[in-house]
Enzyme design. Structure first.
Site, PDB file in Angstrom:
ATOM      1  N   CYS A  79      84.888 -91.996 -34.054  1.00 54.06           N
ATOM      2  CA  CYS A  79      85.083 -90.719 -34.371  1.00 54.06           C
ATOM      3  C   CYS A  79      86.594 -90.495 -34.625  1.00 54.06           C
ATOM      4  O   CYS A  79      87.022 -90.960 -35.634  1.00 54.06           O
ATOM      5  CB  CYS A  79      84.447 -89.673 -33.461  1.00 54.06           C
ATOM      6  SG  CYS A  79      84.262 -87.943 -34.019  1.00 54.06           S
ATOM      7  N   HIS A 180      79.061 -91.356 -33.759  1.00 54.00           N
ATOM      8  CA  HIS A 180      79.380 -91.595 -32.221  1.00 54.00           C
ATOM      9  C   HIS A 180      78.034 -92.520 -31.986  1.00 54.00           C
ATOM     10  O   HIS A 180      77.080 -92.116 -31.586  1.00 54.00           O
ATOM     11  CB  HIS A 180      78.988 -90.413 -31.364  1.00 54.00           C
ATOM     12  CG  HIS A 180      80.338 -89.482 -31.192  1.00 54.00           C
ATOM     13  ND1 HIS A 180      81.327 -89.461 -30.328  1.00 54.00           N
ATOM     14  CD2 HIS A 180      80.397 -88.167 -31.918  1.00 54.00           C
ATOM     15  CE1 HIS A 180      82.381 -88.744 -30.695  1.00 54.00           C
ATOM     16  NE2 HIS A 180      81.787 -87.846 -31.586  1.00 54.00           N
ATOM     17  N   GLU A 182      77.771 -94.252 -28.991  1.00 55.81           N
ATOM     18  CA  GLU A 182      77.278 -93.940 -27.848  1.00 55.81           C
ATOM     19  C   GLU A 182      76.196 -92.720 -27.526  1.00 55.81           C
ATOM     20  O   GLU A 182      75.710 -92.703 -26.518  1.00 55.81           O
ATOM     21  CB  GLU A 182      78.460 -93.591 -26.918  1.00 55.81           C
ATOM     22  CG  GLU A 182      79.219 -92.256 -26.917  1.00 55.81           C
ATOM     23  CD  GLU A 182      80.050 -92.168 -28.102  1.00 55.81           C
ATOM     24  OE1 GLU A 182      80.602 -91.074 -28.352  1.00 55.81           O
ATOM     25  OE2 GLU A 182      80.168 -93.151 -29.143  1.00 55.81           O
TER      26      GLU A 182
END
Length: 209
Positions: A79, A180, A182
């Site tokens: 990001c 992202h 994650e």
């Protein structure tokens, strides 16, 4: 060992949880010595580009990150962390980045809601290790108002949001994800596992020297 850079502006907990779930040895650090000793680096980031660079400079991390990039150590920016890898950003004011990738970070000028937030399809434009075992057109999770304008030969995946947004970029040992991983479910976890593979391969190459 993968070093997650802690400079006060990263979504560190989610990244830690994702890496733990796939058995990746890691540490959260802002210490130069630990970063140098690591086998790979993840640079997270949430917030504004100028403040992030100021935070990295305050912790004396700019030079060590630049050296990691130049020595071949795998480095993944996520990001805002991806945006920091580039030469400059227009966010708030013209600011210099780490300069590890050529390009400029610009504000999204699209007829849609800003920030670009939510799930979007990632289309493969170029093979890269992080694409391993990930289907072209998989959905990933974005939250951003700025994007990287960079050479086409670096762009490995794009998402459509009024313009073609570079979602995945790579140049040598430097990787960037505008989304992202994650927060992108099993797809994102697989991408982080693929980065782990890149780190393992680089570590093995260093041991054989």
């Amino acid at each position: 060992m993968i070093a997650i850079i802690d400079y006060g502006m990263g979504n560190i907990r989610s990244i830690e949880q994702a890496l733990t779930s796939i058995g990746v040895e890691h540490l959260v650090t802002d210490r130069q010595r630990e970063i140098v000793k690591s086998d790979g680096v993840i640079l997270p980031g949430v917030g504004a580009f100028p403040k992030a660079m100021e935070a990295l400079e305050a912790k004396k991390l700019v030079t060590v990150l630049q050296e990691c990039g130049k020595t071949g150590k795998p480095l993944l920016g996520i990001c805002l962390g991806m945006q920091l890898l580039f030469e400059k950003s227009e966010e708030m004011k013209s600011s210099n980045g780490l300069g590890l990738l050529p390009g400029v970070v610009r504000k999204l000028q699209v007829p849609y809601k800003i920030p670009h937030m939510g799930w979007n399809r990632l289309t493969k434009t170029k093979e890269m290790p992080i694409w391993n075992r990930v289907a072209d057109g998989s959905f990933v999770y974005y939250v951003h108002s700025y994007y990287a304008e960079c050479p086409n030969d670096m762009i490995c995946g794009t998402s459509e949001y009024g313009i073609s947004v570079p979602g995945l970029v790579a140049k040598g040992n430097i990787f960037g994800a505008q989304f992202h991983p994650e927060k992108s479910g099993e797809i994102g976890i697989q991408m982080l596992a693929n980065f782990k593979g890149v780190v393992k391969q680089w570590k093995s190459s260093q041991l054989s020297i």
